[in-house]
Design a protein around this motif. Structure first.
Motif, mmCIF file in Angstrom:
data_model
loop_
_atom_site.group_PDB
_atom_site.id
_atom_site.type_symbol
_atom_site.label_atom_id
_atom_site.label_comp_id
_atom_site.label_asym_id
_atom_site.label_seq_id
_atom_site.Cartn_x
_atom_site.Cartn_y
_atom_site.Cartn_z
ATOM 1 N N MET A 97 5.717 46.546 -18.341
ATOM 2 C CA MET A 97 6.959 46.585 -17.604
ATOM 3 C C MET A 97 7.779 47.774 -18.111
ATOM 4 O O MET A 97 8.123 47.846 -19.274
ATOM 5 C CB MET A 97 7.716 45.271 -17.841
ATOM 6 N N SER A 98 8.077 48.684 -17.219
ATOM 7 C CA SER A 98 8.846 49.866 -17.594
ATOM 8 C C SER A 98 10.276 49.724 -17.070
ATOM 9 O O SER A 98 10.494 49.645 -15.857
ATOM 10 C CB SER A 98 8.186 51.115 -17.008
ATOM 11 N N VAL A 99 11.205 49.664 -18.000
ATOM 12 C CA VAL A 99 12.614 49.590 -17.629
ATOM 13 C C VAL A 99 13.384 50.620 -18.445
ATOM 14 O O VAL A 99 12.954 51.019 -19.526
ATOM 15 C CB VAL A 99 13.220 48.188 -17.868
ATOM 16 N N ASP A 100 14.506 51.050 -17.922
ATOM 17 C CA ASP A 100 15.379 51.991 -18.612
ATOM 18 C C ASP A 100 16.370 51.181 -19.453
ATOM 19 O O ASP A 100 17.413 50.749 -18.957
ATOM 20 C CB ASP A 100 16.095 52.868 -17.586
ATOM 21 N N LEU A 101 16.028 50.946 -20.717
ATOM 22 C CA LEU A 101 16.882 50.140 -21.588
ATOM 23 C C LEU A 101 18.245 50.773 -21.824
ATOM 24 O O LEU A 101 19.238 50.066 -21.974
ATOM 25 C CB LEU A 101 16.194 49.874 -22.921
ATOM 26 N N ASP A 102 18.305 52.086 -21.859
ATOM 27 C CA ASP A 102 19.607 52.743 -22.028
ATOM 28 C C ASP A 102 20.532 52.394 -20.860
ATOM 29 O O ASP A 102 21.709 52.074 -21.055
ATOM 30 C CB ASP A 102 19.452 54.263 -22.154
ATOM 31 N N ARG A 103 20.000 52.423 -19.647
ATOM 32 C CA ARG A 103 20.799 52.069 -18.469
ATOM 33 C C ARG A 103 21.210 50.599 -18.511
ATOM 34 O O ARG A 103 22.368 50.260 -18.280
ATOM 35 C CB ARG A 103 20.015 52.354 -17.177
ATOM 36 N N LEU A 104 20.273 49.726 -18.850
ATOM 37 C CA LEU A 104 20.595 48.295 -18.925
ATOM 38 C C LEU A 104 21.664 48.024 -19.980
ATOM 39 O O LEU A 104 22.582 47.226 -19.753
ATOM 40 C CB LEU A 104 19.336 47.482 -19.236
ATOM 41 N N MET A 105 21.576 48.687 -21.125
ATOM 42 C CA MET A 105 22.568 48.474 -22.185
ATOM 43 C C MET A 105 23.930 49.040 -21.791
ATOM 44 O O MET A 105 24.965 48.458 -22.121
ATOM 45 C CB MET A 105 22.081 49.082 -23.501
ATOM 46 N N ARG A 106 23.951 50.175 -21.076
ATOM 47 C CA ARG A 106 25.236 50.706 -20.570
ATOM 48 C C ARG A 106 25.879 49.709 -19.607
ATOM 49 O O ARG A 106 27.088 49.450 -19.665
ATOM 50 C CB ARG A 106 25.030 52.049 -19.858
ATOM 51 N N GLN A 107 25.068 49.152 -18.713
ATOM 52 C CA GLN A 107 25.594 48.186 -17.746
ATOM 53 C C GLN A 107 26.097 46.926 -18.442
ATOM 54 O O GLN A 107 27.165 46.413 -18.110
ATOM 55 C CB GLN A 107 24.527 47.841 -16.712
ATOM 56 N N TYR A 108 25.326 46.428 -19.398
ATOM 57 C CA TYR A 108 25.743 45.241 -20.142
ATOM 58 C C TYR A 108 27.046 45.508 -20.895
ATOM 59 O O TYR A 108 27.966 44.692 -20.862
ATOM 60 C CB TYR A 108 24.638 44.813 -21.108
ATOM 61 N N ARG A 109 27.130 46.656 -21.579
ATOM 62 C CA ARG A 109 28.343 46.997 -22.332
ATOM 63 C C ARG A 109 29.555 47.011 -21.405
ATOM 64 O O ARG A 109 30.594 46.430 -21.707
ATOM 65 C CB ARG A 109 28.153 48.358 -22.998
ATOM 66 N N GLU A 110 29.426 47.677 -20.268
ATOM 67 C CA GLU A 110 30.552 47.773 -19.337
ATOM 68 C C GLU A 110 30.914 46.399 -18.773
ATOM 69 O O GLU A 110 32.092 46.049 -18.668
ATOM 70 C CB GLU A 110 30.233 48.743 -18.202
ATOM 71 N N CYS A 111 29.925 45.593 -18.442
ATOM 72 C CA CYS A 111 30.180 44.260 -17.904
ATOM 73 C C CYS A 111 30.878 43.383 -18.940
ATOM 74 O O CYS A 111 31.879 42.729 -18.643
ATOM 75 C CB CYS A 111 28.869 43.621 -17.453
#
Length: 155
Positions: free
Chosen positions: A1-15
Motif C-alpha cells: 500500500m503506497s500512501v503519502d504519509l507526509d500529506r496524511l500527517m499534514r491533514q491530521y495536524r490541521e484537522c
C-alpha cells in the motif's frame, strides 16, 4: 500500500488543530475530552489509511510510524530533549540539544506546542521517541522537532 504519509500527517495536524481550537479549547477542561478525539483522528486519518497498527497506550510511541529529521545544510538540527520517563513530579523538563547527521530511529508520539493545556494550539512540534542513535546523549529521550523539519514513513 503506497500512501503519502507526509500529506496524511499534514491533514491530521490541521484537522486536530482546528477541532481543538474551535470546539474543545473553549470548554472547561476541554483537553480531557479531546484526548480520545485526537486519538480517533490520528487513527482514522493516518494510521488506518497507511495500514499502521493503531493500538497504543497514552504517551507510547507508534511503532509503525517513523519520523525522519531533515538535517539542514549547516549540518545539524536544533531540537529539544527530555527523558522519556515521566518524573515523579510529572513535570517534563526540556533542554536544548542538536541532532547531527547519521542514523537515528525516531517514532511518532504526538504533535506538541508550548501553549498551556487550555490555550489555542498550533502543533508547531513533532514529539518523537528516540529508539536508536549514534548520539549517546539522545538515548532514551523524547525529542521535539519543528514540523517543517521532518518527514514521515511507515516502518
Amino acid at each position: 500500500m503506497s500512501v503519502d504519509l507526509d500529506r496524511l500527517m499534514r491533514q491530521y495536524r490541521e484537522c486536530a488543530r482546528h477541532v481543538w481550537n474551535t470546539y474543545f479549547q473553549p470548554l472547561q477542561d476541554g483537553w480531557h475530552e479531546f484526548i480520545g478525539v485526537e486519538q480517533a483522528l490520528l487513527s482514522g486519518l493516518v494510521l488506518e489509511q497507511a495500514g499502521i497498527d493503531s493500538t497504543r497506550k497514552s504517551l507510547e510511541y507508534i511503532q509503525g510510524l517513523r519520523v525522519r529529521p531533515v538535517i539542514p545544510p549547516m549540518g545539524y538540527l536544533d531540537v529539544f530533549l527530555a527523558p522519556a520517563r515521566v518524573p515523579e513530579d510529572r513535570v517534563t523538563r526540556w533542554r536544548q540539544g542538536v541532532l547531527k547527521p547519521g542514523e537515528v530511529d525516531l517514532r511518532f508520539l504526538c504533535f506538541f506546542d508550548w501553549a498551556g493545556m487550555n490555550d489555542p494550539q498550533d502543533y508547531r512540534y513533532v514529539r518523537a521517541r528516540v529508539l536508536a542513535t549514534g548520539q549517546p546523549e539522545l538515548e532514551g529521550c523524547d525529542v521535539l522537532l519543528e514540523f517543517q523539519a521532518v518527514s514521515f514513513e511507515r516502518v
